[in-house]
Design a protein around this motif. Structure first.
Motif, short mmCIF file in Angstrom:
data_model
loop_
_atom_site.label_atom_id
_atom_site.label_comp_id
_atom_site.label_asym_id
_atom_site.label_seq_id
_atom_site.Cartn_x
_atom_site.Cartn_y
_atom_site.Cartn_z
N ARG A 1 0.86 -1.27 0.07
CA ARG A 1 0.03 -0.09 0.03
C ARG A 1 0.92 1.31 -0.05
O ARG A 1 0.55 2.16 -0.76
N SER A 2 2.04 1.06 0.77
CA SER A 2 2.87 2.24 0.78
C SER A 2 3.44 2.49 -0.35
O SER A 2 3.83 3.64 -0.93
N LEU A 3 4.09 1.30 -1.02
CA LEU A 3 4.42 1.58 -2.37
C LEU A 3 3.81 2.25 -3.44
O LEU A 3 4.23 2.92 -4.24
N VAL A 4 2.38 1.69 -3.49
CA VAL A 4 1.45 2.14 -4.27
C VAL A 4 1.12 3.68 -3.99
O VAL A 4 0.83 4.56 -5.04
N ASP A 5 1.14 4.10 -2.78
CA ASP A 5 0.87 5.53 -2.55
C ASP A 5 2.11 6.42 -3.00
O ASP A 5 1.92 7.35 -3.59
N ASN A 6 3.19 5.81 -2.98
CA ASN A 6 4.17 6.75 -3.34
C ASN A 6 4.56 6.84 -4.88
O ASN A 6 4.64 7.80 -5.39
N LEU A 7 3.96 5.58 -5.54
CA LEU A 7 3.84 5.51 -7.20
C LEU A 7 2.87 6.63 -7.47
O LEU A 7 3.20 7.52 -8.45
N LYS A 8 1.86 6.80 -6.91
CA LYS A 8 0.82 7.35 -7.17
C LYS A 8 1.14 9.14 -7.06
O LYS A 8 0.81 9.94 -7.84
N GLY B 1 4.06 6.07 -16.68
CA GLY B 1 4.80 5.00 -16.42
C GLY B 1 4.60 4.79 -14.89
O GLY B 1 4.22 3.58 -14.45
N PHE B 2 4.73 5.72 -14.07
CA PHE B 2 4.15 5.68 -12.74
C PHE B 2 2.65 5.11 -12.38
O PHE B 2 2.40 4.24 -11.62
N GLU B 3 1.96 5.58 -13.43
CA GLU B 3 0.45 5.32 -13.26
C GLU B 3 0.48 3.73 -13.28
O GLU B 3 -0.37 2.95 -12.74
N LEU B 4 1.03 3.29 -14.51
CA LEU B 4 0.90 2.05 -14.97
C LEU B 4 1.36 0.91 -13.96
O LEU B 4 0.76 -0.10 -13.25
N ALA B 5 2.66 1.51 -13.15
CA ALA B 5 3.32 0.49 -12.11
C ALA B 5 2.28 0.53 -10.87
O ALA B 5 2.20 -0.65 -10.40
N ALA B 6 1.64 1.78 -10.74
CA ALA B 6 0.89 1.51 -9.46
C ALA B 6 -0.44 0.70 -9.83
O ALA B 6 -0.99 -0.14 -9.02
N ALA B 7 -1.11 0.65 -10.90
CA ALA B 7 -2.22 -0.05 -11.25
C ALA B 7 -1.64 -1.37 -11.39
O ALA B 7 -2.65 -2.27 -11.03
N ILE B 8 -0.57 -2.03 -11.98
CA ILE B 8 -0.03 -3.16 -11.74
C ILE B 8 -0.06 -3.83 -10.32
O ILE B 8 -0.38 -4.96 -10.26
N LEU B 9 0.60 -2.95 -9.53
CA LEU B 9 0.74 -3.48 -8.19
C LEU B 9 -0.67 -3.70 -7.40
O LEU B 9 -0.98 -4.54 -6.73
N GLU B 10 -1.48 -2.69 -7.67
CA GLU B 10 -2.93 -2.66 -7.14
C GLU B 10 -3.80 -4.21 -7.88
O GLU B 10 -4.38 -4.60 -6.96
N ALA B 11 -3.45 -4.47 -8.79
CA ALA B 11 -4.24 -5.60 -9.58
C ALA B 11 -3.59 -7.00 -9.05
O ALA B 11 -4.25 -7.92 -9.20
N GLN B 12 -2.14 -6.68 -8.21
CA GLN B 12 -1.38 -8.00 -7.86
C GLN B 12 -2.24 -8.46 -6.50
O GLN B 12 -1.83 -9.44 -6.06
N LYS B 13 -2.96 -7.61 -5.84
CA LYS B 13 -3.57 -7.74 -4.43
C LYS B 13 -4.17 -8.91 -4.57
O LYS B 13 -5.30 -9.25 -5.12
#
Length: 53
Positions: A6-13, A41-53
């Protein structure tokens, strides 16, 4: 682990928003396009990590 993710996704956003704002402030076309690409690129990275949950 979930809190770290969650922290990583928040940082990417945050970085995505920062570069999105930077894209608006760049004086030259190349700089704007570069900043837009970095933001996307950061938007995509955050979306990919959120999809992994």
């Amino acid at each position: 682990m979930a809190e770290e993710l969650r922290s990583l996704v928040d940082n990417l956003k945050f970085l995505q928003k920062f570069w999105g704002k930077e894209a608006l402030e760049r004086p030259d076309e190349a700089g704007r396009e570069y900043a837009k690409g970095v933001s996307y690129g950061f938007e995509l990275a955050a979306a990919i990590l959120e999809a992994q949950k």
